[in-house]
Design an enzyme around this catalytic site. Structure first.
Site, mmCIF file in Angstrom:
data_model
loop_
_atom_site.group_PDB
_atom_site.id
_atom_site.type_symbol
_atom_site.label_atom_id
_atom_site.label_comp_id
_atom_site.label_asym_id
_atom_site.label_seq_id
_atom_site.Cartn_x
_atom_site.Cartn_y
_atom_site.Cartn_z
ATOM 1 N N GLU A 75 -9.673 -2.057 5.446
ATOM 2 C CA GLU A 75 -10.161 -1.718 6.586
ATOM 3 C C GLU A 75 -11.559 -2.438 6.765
ATOM 4 O O GLU A 75 -12.044 -2.904 5.779
ATOM 5 C CB GLU A 75 -10.400 -0.083 6.420
ATOM 6 C CG GLU A 75 -9.250 0.875 6.493
ATOM 7 C CD GLU A 75 -8.945 0.958 7.716
ATOM 8 O OE1 GLU A 75 -8.699 0.204 8.457
ATOM 9 O OE2 GLU A 75 -8.370 2.107 7.988
ATOM 10 N N ASP B 149 0.836 -1.357 -0.135
ATOM 11 C CA ASP B 149 -0.031 -0.045 0.068
ATOM 12 C C ASP B 149 0.876 1.159 0.065
ATOM 13 O O ASP B 149 2.073 1.187 0.156
ATOM 14 C CB ASP B 149 -0.812 -0.012 1.197
ATOM 15 C CG ASP B 149 -0.209 -0.312 2.498
ATOM 16 O OD1 ASP B 149 0.967 -0.226 2.412
ATOM 17 O OD2 ASP B 149 -0.971 -0.914 3.379
ATOM 18 N N HIS C 267 -6.955 -4.470 10.272
ATOM 19 C CA HIS C 267 -6.836 -4.188 8.662
ATOM 20 C C HIS C 267 -5.542 -4.915 8.572
ATOM 21 O O HIS C 267 -4.572 -4.942 9.062
ATOM 22 C CB HIS C 267 -6.719 -2.561 8.299
ATOM 23 C CG HIS C 267 -5.889 -1.908 8.838
ATOM 24 N ND1 HIS C 267 -5.833 -0.776 9.612
ATOM 25 C CD2 HIS C 267 -4.275 -2.086 8.605
ATOM 26 C CE1 HIS C 267 -4.729 -0.206 9.896
ATOM 27 N NE2 HIS C 267 -3.820 -0.963 9.309
ATOM 28 N N ASN D 11 -7.414 -2.307 14.144
ATOM 29 C CA ASN D 11 -8.757 -2.911 14.003
ATOM 30 C C ASN D 11 -8.854 -4.172 13.107
ATOM 31 O O ASN D 11 -9.653 -4.249 12.696
ATOM 32 C CB ASN D 11 -9.557 -1.752 13.357
ATOM 33 C CG ASN D 11 -9.085 -1.147 12.043
ATOM 34 O OD1 ASN D 11 -7.749 -1.808 11.488
ATOM 35 N ND2 ASN D 11 -9.283 -0.115 11.580
HETATM 36 C C1 GLP Z 1 -0.402 0.602 8.470
HETATM 37 C C2 GLP Z 1 -0.347 -0.421 7.349
HETATM 38 C C3 GLP Z 1 -0.235 -1.777 7.602
HETATM 39 C C4 GLP Z 1 0.403 -2.051 8.790
HETATM 40 C C5 GLP Z 1 -0.338 -1.705 10.026
HETATM 41 C C6 GLP Z 1 0.316 -1.771 11.504
HETATM 42 O O1 GLP Z 1 -1.388 1.255 8.620
HETATM 43 N N1 GLP Z 1 -0.907 0.027 6.122
HETATM 44 O O2 GLP Z 1 0.331 -2.668 6.425
HETATM 45 O O3 GLP Z 1 0.588 -3.608 8.957
HETATM 46 O O4 GLP Z 1 -0.596 -0.266 9.736
HETATM 47 O O5 GLP Z 1 1.411 -0.887 11.602
HETATM 48 P P1 GLP Z 1 2.331 -1.121 12.871
HETATM 49 O O6 GLP Z 1 3.179 -2.205 12.317
HETATM 50 O O7 GLP Z 1 3.217 0.336 12.641
HETATM 51 O O8 GLP Z 1 1.526 -1.246 13.941
#
Ligand code: GLP
Length: 240
Positions: A143, A67, A138, A136
């Site tokens: 989402e 993404d 995702h 959440n």
């Molecule tokens: C982001 C990314 C995800 C990631 C998630 C968790 O929004 N788009 O790919 O897995 O959030 O992030 P973190 O590892 O910083 O908790």
């Protein structure tokens, strides 16, 4: 689904790195699906060290990132392009032509989505998809909601995601409200998916995933239908 419970972040990162390294050792021309966020940073650090020590050869891999924020230039420090350069691509010497990331600044975002799915298919699909998990549930930026999209698509980020990601920006108002993300199809079609979860904040989402039930209100639960899913989590994420 195979679940590996690790003591802490370091152990989780070791195991995740070893899993990716084995994939690349067995198939040097592997297609890697990559994730951003703080969770995989330790794994990337280990992969970079392996490359620098001459213990791993990433010269033949192809990468597709999950993404990118929309409306952000690749040079922006907060972009996922910058994240990947800093945490993996530069040190591991990944060739520019092997790197694919959805563009957050394309003039025709819809065409960008279609082209991204076509590029993944043309590369023969993803061998191993690395995933983190949002608070959440995702994955990528898929989402929770009444529906999930199958292809690469533009998404409105939820309040909770904007809040969670604000720590990477100067303030919450600067977090982009939209993103472009791989959809559930590319993730589910990956031959192996490897999801990492670390820390108490991920407990609720991870519990949903490990419950074995499937719901669009926790997109990660779809992985229960994946034939080769590996979950690597630490005690805090597992126990809460
Ligand atoms: C982001 C990314 C995800 C990631 C998630 C968790 O929004 N788009 O790919 O897995 O959030 O992030 P973190 O590892 O910083 O908790």
């Amino acid at each position: 689904m195979r679940v590996y419970l690790c003591k802490n972040y370091e152990e989780m990162s070791d195991l995740a790195a070893k899993t990716v390294l084995s994939q690349v050792l067995l198939k040097p021309e592997s297609v890697l699906g990559l994730a951003t966020g703080s969770t995989p940073v330790g794994m990337y650090e280990r992969l970079c060290r392996a490359a620098e020590a001459g213990e791993a050869d990433f010269s033949r891999i192809t990468t597709f990132n999950l993404d990118e924020y929309l409306g952000i230039e690749p040079e922006n420090e907060q972009s996922y392009h910058s994240f990947m350069k800093k945490n993996f691509f530069t040190r591991a010497k990944i060739k520019a032509e092997s790197i694919h990331m959805p563009s957050g600044s394309s003039e025709d975002a819809l065409a960008e989505c279609t082209a991204y799915d076509e590029a993944i298919a043309a590369a023969g699909g993803i061998d191993i998809q690395v995933l983190g998990i949002g608070q959440n549930g995702h994955i990528g930026f898929n989402e929770p909601g009444a529906e999930l999209s199958s292809g690469t698509h533009i998404v409105e980020l939820t309040e909770s995601t904007i809040r969670a990601n604000a720590r990477f920006f100067e303030n919450e108002a600067l977090v982009p409200k939209k993103a472009i993300t791989m959809g559930m199809r590319s993730i589910m079609l990956a031959k192996t998916v490897m999801l990492m979860a670390s820390g108490k904040e991920k407990h609720e989402a991870l519990s949903g995933l490990l419950s074995g039930k499937i719901t669009t209100s926790n997109p990660s639960t779809m992985l229960n239908m994946h034939p080769n899913a590996i979950i690597i989590c630490d005690e805090e994420a597992y126990n809460g």
